[in-house]
Design a protein around this motif. Structure first.
Motif, PDB file in Angstrom:
ATOM      1  N   GLN A  45      29.464 -56.117 -29.556  1.00 26.68           N
ATOM      2  CA  GLN A  45      30.788 -55.577 -29.258  1.00 26.68           C
ATOM      3  C   GLN A  45      31.560 -56.523 -28.344  1.00 26.68           C
ATOM      4  OE1 GLN A  45      29.981 -51.624 -27.766  1.00 26.68           O
ATOM      5  NE2 GLN A  45      29.940 -50.759 -29.828  1.00 26.68           N
ATOM      6  N   ALA A  46      30.874 -57.154 -27.399  1.00 22.43           N
ATOM      7  CA  ALA A  46      31.539 -58.092 -26.482  1.00 22.43           C
ATOM      8  C   ALA A  46      32.078 -59.306 -27.239  1.00 22.43           C
ATOM      9  CB  ALA A  46      30.576 -58.528 -25.388  1.00 22.43           C
ATOM     10  N   SER A  56      35.939 -54.683 -24.705  1.00 22.48           N
ATOM     11  CA  SER A  56      34.627 -54.168 -25.124  1.00 22.48           C
ATOM     12  C   SER A  56      34.609 -52.656 -25.042  1.00 22.48           C
ATOM     13  CB  SER A  56      33.519 -54.739 -24.232  1.00 22.48           C
ATOM     14  OG  SER A  56      33.399 -56.117 -24.425  1.00 22.48           O
TER      15      SER A  56
END
Length: 91
Positions: A45-46, A56
């Motif tokens: 996700q980052a 994020s």
């Protein structure tokens, strides 16, 4: 930790997909496909946040089903995955 989709996200997607609302079902399917592509690409996700210009936190909320993003936000998410987001064609 590597790219993955949490169990709770799958549960919420399933619930959304079981909704009587056609738009909920469509959104659940679109998000499921996008999340699977994110994992296949090996993106956390980052990493997706950096590519898409989203935070994020926003991506986490979208994928967990705790947020129904605007179309603009969802398109940024798709662009970060390099998904062709052309949804309509003029005939």
């Amino acid at each position: 930790m590597g790219a993955r989709i949490s169990h709770s996200s799958w549960e919420k997607l399933f619930q959304l997909g079981e909704s009587q609302e056609e738009t909920d079902q469509a959104y659940a399917k679109m998000l499921e496909t996008a999340m699977e592509i994110r994992v296949e690409l090996g993106l956390t996700q980052a990493m997706l946040a950096e590519k898409s210009g989203l935070t994020s936190s926003m991506i986490s909320k979208m994928e967990s089903g705790n947020n129904h993003p605007t179309m603009k936000t969802f398109l940024k998410y798709l662009r970060g995955l390099e998904i062709d987001w052309a949804l309509m064609q003029k005939k």
